[in-house]
Write an enzyme that holds these catalytic residues in place. Structure first.
Site, PDB file in Angstrom:
ATOM      1  CB  ALA A   1      14.150 -66.573 -14.194  1.00 37.05           C
TER       2      ALA A   1
ATOM      3  N   GLY B   1      14.901 -63.478 -10.485  1.00 31.60           N
ATOM      4  CA  GLY B   1      16.059 -64.246  -9.310  1.00 31.60           C
ATOM      5  C   GLY B   1      17.405 -64.016  -9.733  1.00 31.60           C
TER       6      GLY B   1
ATOM      7  CD  GLU C   1      13.976 -65.751  -6.959  1.00 27.54           C
ATOM      8  OE1 GLU C   1      13.781 -66.020  -7.963  1.00 27.54           O
ATOM      9  OE2 GLU C   1      13.378 -66.668  -5.824  1.00 27.54           O
TER      10      GLU C   1
ATOM     11  CD  GLU D   1      10.086 -62.667  -9.518  1.00 27.02           C
ATOM     12  OE1 GLU D   1       9.684 -61.614  -8.869  1.00 27.02           O
ATOM     13  OE2 GLU D   1      11.332 -63.509  -8.842  1.00 27.02           O
TER      14      GLU D   1
END
Ligand code: CO8
Length: 255
Positions: free
Chosen positions: A62, A107, A110, A130
């Site tokens: 992210a 992310g 992910e 994270e």
């Protein structure tokens, strides 16, 4: 657009294209991905390949700069939006392959986990870091990672945030295999191992295996019986068995 959607022979190829930010997932990029997944779903591509622009990263996660100071409601909506976009990828009618050509963090990993398969270059590095930011994954990592590598390994990756190199990722099953040479060409070669088979029948196989992880075994076996019977009813199954009997190559038509 922060992504490019192109065609490589019979495959769709999405390239995450923000190399200056290691292809980090801005919210605009995630929205672009959602539109691209819709376009791929309606196309005749035999599979979707996803990779990152540049030589360093698949995707660094992210966009951290966008997350700072966001109100809680916006943060929750952001996680739900990312999850919904990655669910589109998970549910595409054709299989998908993440070609991890460098860093795949947060992310980014992910996104790769929402693909059917993951292949990685030998210099690839992966992790869910994270926790080091005081966060936990929000785009499906806590749910998909344990389904891929098991609870203990997933908890270790998520709770230590440590980086896993390509060799370890291959050993743990996080990636299907390691690749050498031009990454997209390797992705095409990998996808050709299954892309000549019947797409609906490949879909039944994916569905049956996915349901194995969400159901007790007796339920899963019932689902398998149903889906294998559906496969048996396709014209492609008739073609495949006839081709076997007549010692010829089958011509599957996705019917
Ligand atoms: N977001 C924004 N910018 C990034 C990101 C990122 N995730 N990663 C790298 N960049 C930028 C850097 O800021 C830098 O930009 P600039 O040159 O303007 O300073 C440029 O990319 C190059 O990065 P580095 O100089 O850091 O490159 P290095 O080779 O030294 O390091 C690393 C590479 C190790 C990948 C390092 O960049 C790094 O640690 N990046 C962050 C990785 C990370 O923590 N990812 C997880 C993010 S959180 C997440 O994904 C989920 C959050 C929850 C989701 C819910 C949302 C609603």
């Amino acid at each position: 657009m922060a992504i490019e959607l192109t065609r490589v022979e019979e495959f769709a190829l999405i390239t995450l294209n923000r190399p200056e930010a290691l292809n980090a997932l801005s919210f605009a990029l995630i929205a672009d991905l959602g539109r691209a997944f819709d376009e791929v779903a309606g196309s005749d591509a035999r599979a979707l390949l996803i990779t990152g622009a540049g030589t360093k990263a698949f995707c660094a996660g992210a966009d951290i700069k966008e997350l700072i100071g966001r109100p809680l409601t916006a943060q929750k909506q952001g996680a739900e939006m990312g999850q919904a976009v990655f669910a589109k990828l998970d549910k595409l009618p054709m299989p998908s392959v993440a070609i991890i050509n460098g860093y795949a963090f947060g992310g980014g990993l992910e996104l790769a986990l929402a693909c059917t398969f993951r292949i990685a270059t030998k210099n690839a590095k992966m992790g869910l870091p994270e926790i080091k930011l005081g966060l936990i994954p929000g785009y499906g990592g806590t749910q998909r990672l344990p389904r891929v590598i098991g609870e203990a390994r997933a908890l270790e990756m998520i709770m230590t945030g440590r980086t896993v190199d390509a060799e370890e990722a291959a050993r743990s099953g996080l990636v299907n295999r390691l690749i050498d040479g031009e990454a997209v060409a390797q992705g095409v070669a990998f996808a050709r191992e299954f892309s000549g088979y019947s797409l609906p029948v490949l879909g039944f196989a994916r569905e049956a295996v996915k349901r194995a992880l969400d159901n007790p075994v007796h339920e899963g076996l019932r689902i398998e019986a149903d889906l294998s019977t559906l496969a048996f009813q396709t014209a492609d199954a008739a073609e495949g068995m006839d081709a076997f009997s007549n010692k010829r190559k089958p011509q599957f038509k996705d019917k």
